[in-house]
Design an enzyme around this catalytic site. Structure first.
Site, PDB file in Angstrom:
ATOM      1  N   GLY A 284       0.822  -1.213   0.000  1.00 32.81           N
ATOM      2  CA  GLY A 284       0.000   0.000   0.000  1.00 32.81           C
ATOM      3  C   GLY A 284       0.848   1.251   0.000  1.00 32.81           C
ATOM      4  O   GLY A 284       2.004   1.208  -0.428  1.00 32.81           O
TER       5      GLY A 284
ATOM      6  N   HIS B 275       4.688   2.525  -8.047  1.00 29.38           N
ATOM      7  CA  HIS B 275       3.805   1.343  -8.089  1.00 29.38           C
ATOM      8  C   HIS B 275       2.969   1.367  -9.374  1.00 29.38           C
ATOM      9  O   HIS B 275       2.751   0.332 -10.007  1.00 29.38           O
ATOM     10  CB  HIS B 275       2.828   1.354  -6.902  1.00 29.38           C
ATOM     11  CG  HIS B 275       3.455   1.088  -5.575  1.00 29.38           C
ATOM     12  ND1 HIS B 275       3.458   2.008  -4.561  1.00 29.38           N
ATOM     13  CD2 HIS B 275       4.083  -0.012  -5.080  1.00 29.38           C
ATOM     14  CE1 HIS B 275       4.055   1.497  -3.493  1.00 29.38           C
ATOM     15  NE2 HIS B 275       4.449   0.277  -3.784  1.00 29.38           N
TER      16      HIS B 275
ATOM     17  N   LYS C  25      14.075  -1.245  -7.311  1.00 26.24           N
ATOM     18  CA  LYS C  25      14.586  -0.491  -6.154  1.00 26.24           C
ATOM     19  C   LYS C  25      14.987  -1.473  -5.058  1.00 26.24           C
ATOM     20  O   LYS C  25      15.997  -1.325  -4.410  1.00 26.24           O
ATOM     21  CB  LYS C  25      13.551   0.488  -5.613  1.00 26.24           C
ATOM     22  CG  LYS C  25      14.161   1.333  -4.487  1.00 26.24           C
ATOM     23  CD  LYS C  25      13.234   2.391  -3.998  1.00 26.24           C
ATOM     24  CE  LYS C  25      12.258   1.858  -2.991  1.00 26.24           C
ATOM     25  NZ  LYS C  25      12.877   1.456  -1.712  1.00 26.24           N
TER      26      LYS C  25
ATOM     27  N   GLN D 146      15.586  -8.049  -3.041  1.00 26.41           N
ATOM     28  CA  GLN D 146      14.288  -8.740  -2.923  1.00 26.41           C
ATOM     29  C   GLN D 146      13.915  -9.407  -4.258  1.00 26.41           C
ATOM     30  O   GLN D 146      13.472 -10.556  -4.288  1.00 26.41           O
ATOM     31  CB  GLN D 146      13.220  -7.729  -2.512  1.00 26.41           C
ATOM     32  CG  GLN D 146      11.787  -8.249  -2.635  1.00 26.41           C
ATOM     33  CD  GLN D 146      10.772  -7.272  -2.080  1.00 26.41           C
ATOM     34  OE1 GLN D 146      10.567  -7.235  -0.891  1.00 26.41           O
ATOM     35  NE2 GLN D 146      10.098  -6.514  -2.929  1.00 26.41           N
TER      36      GLN D 146
HETATM   37  O1  PAF Z   1       8.225  -4.753  -1.808  1.00 21.28           O
HETATM   38  C1  PAF Z   1       7.243  -4.797  -1.058  1.00 21.28           C
HETATM   39  O2  PAF Z   1       6.418  -3.874  -1.004  1.00 21.28           O
HETATM   40  C2  PAF Z   1       7.049  -6.003  -0.155  1.00 21.28           C
HETATM   41  O3  PAF Z   1       8.258  -6.500   0.297  1.00 21.28           O
HETATM   42  C3  PAF Z   1       6.203  -7.116  -0.804  1.00 21.28           C
HETATM   43  C4  PAF Z   1       6.917  -7.708  -2.011  1.00 21.28           C
HETATM   44  C5  PAF Z   1       4.860  -6.570  -1.216  1.00 21.28           C
HETATM   45  C6  PAF Z   1       5.984  -8.263   0.201  1.00 21.28           C
HETATM   46  O4  PAF Z   1       5.313  -7.823   1.318  1.00 21.28           O
END
Ligand code: PAF
Length: 283
Positions: A31, A37, A152, A156
């Site tokens: 969010g 996004h 960014k 991850q």
């Molecule tokens: O990058 C994010 O916003 C979070 O780490 C994700 C991938 C939504 C997991 O909660």
């Protein structure tokens, strides 16, 4: 826009869309949506019939309870922003913590072949187990054809690619370029918490990365590392947590460059208690 909050509802809806031969894209978020996004969603909408956007502040990936409490939450604002997208084939999934974790908020332990021990893994203990736990659950629930993640959070992104490979999940992971403010500051939900002064100063992060990239062509890694620590040494607004130059695939930091390897510079900086990260491809 369709909005669902339970796992049962979302799986049913997706089942129907898939039975009608629609492809499903997925953009997981926590969010506090911003233009960065929206670029992920636009990319997903261009390449899929429907796009599921999840809005879920995942408790297991926060090692700092204050960061979790202060994480900006405003679903109405997120919905208004989603409605500005030209293509309306968005399905919003905004589950409660119970819908994802049932009654037990438990974190699964993962082995991401060492990717999880570098950079963010060193400073945010358990963070990637939390990310892995929630992303695995969401991917299993939604079973999207493609899922979109911003560069960014490059570490991850690499970890999720590893997760999908190791757990043989049938989703293609797409990495999307960093979206920046006009100052160069990488868009992040955390930017909302910066004062004007901190925000102006935070432009130094990308400026430093760009100069490091220029230097990478001619100077040694050690010289660049020294130079970056000097840039932030006497800065009263930004505190450098780490700057590393790493192999893009293994994320292992290097001191000596080799041929045929892709390198990236990664940086984490604090403005008071607000943590900002960024990265740049070097070659
Ligand atoms: O990058 C994010 O916003 C979070 O780490 C994700 C991938 C939504 C997991 O909660």
């Amino acid at each position: 826009m369709e909005v669902y909050i339970t796992s049962r509802e979302i799986t049913q809806v997706i089942k129907i869309k898939k039975a009608e031969n629609n492809s499903i894209g997925f953009v997981p978020t926590m969010g506090a949506l911003h233009k960065g996004h929206l670029t992920l969603m636009e990319e997903a909408l261009r390449n899929n019939d429907y796009v599921v956007v999840s809005v879920f502040v995942n408790p297991t990936q926060f090692n700092n309870p204050e960061d979790l409490n202060k994480y900006p939450r405003n679903l109405d604002r997120d919905i208004s922003l989603l409605k500005t997208l030209s293509n309306s084939n968005i399905i919003l999934f905004a589950p409660t913590v119970k819908a994802i974790y049932n009654d037990k908020i438990e974190t699964e332990s993962f082995d991401f072949d060492g990717l999880e021990h570098e950079m963010e893994g060193k400073f945010r203990v358990g963070h990637f187990d939390g990310v892995g736990t929630v992303v695995k659950r969401l991917l299993q629930l939604i079973e999207p054809n493609k899922a979109y993640f911003g560069e960014k959070d490059f570490q991850q992104l690499q970890i999720i690619r590893k997760l999908v490979k190791k757990r043989q999940l049938a989703t293609q992971i797409i990495g999307c370029q960093i979206y920046r403010e006009s100052s160069g500051l990488a868009m992040s939900s955390r930017n909302e918490r910066l004062s004007d002064l901190q925000k102006n100063e935070a432009a130094l992060i990308y400026k430093t990365l760009k100069t490091a990239k220029l230097k990478f062509g001619t100077e040694s890694v050690t010289t660049i590392l020294d130079w970056v620590s000097k840039v932030f040494l006497n800065n009263t607004i930004l505190k450098l947590e780490y700057f590393v130059i790493s192999d893009e695939d293994t994320l292992k930091p290097i001191k000596i460059k080799s041929n045929n390897i892709k390198y990236r510079a990664f940086i984490a900086v604090y403005a008071d208690e607000i943590r900002l990260i960024d990265n740049i491809a070097l070659n």
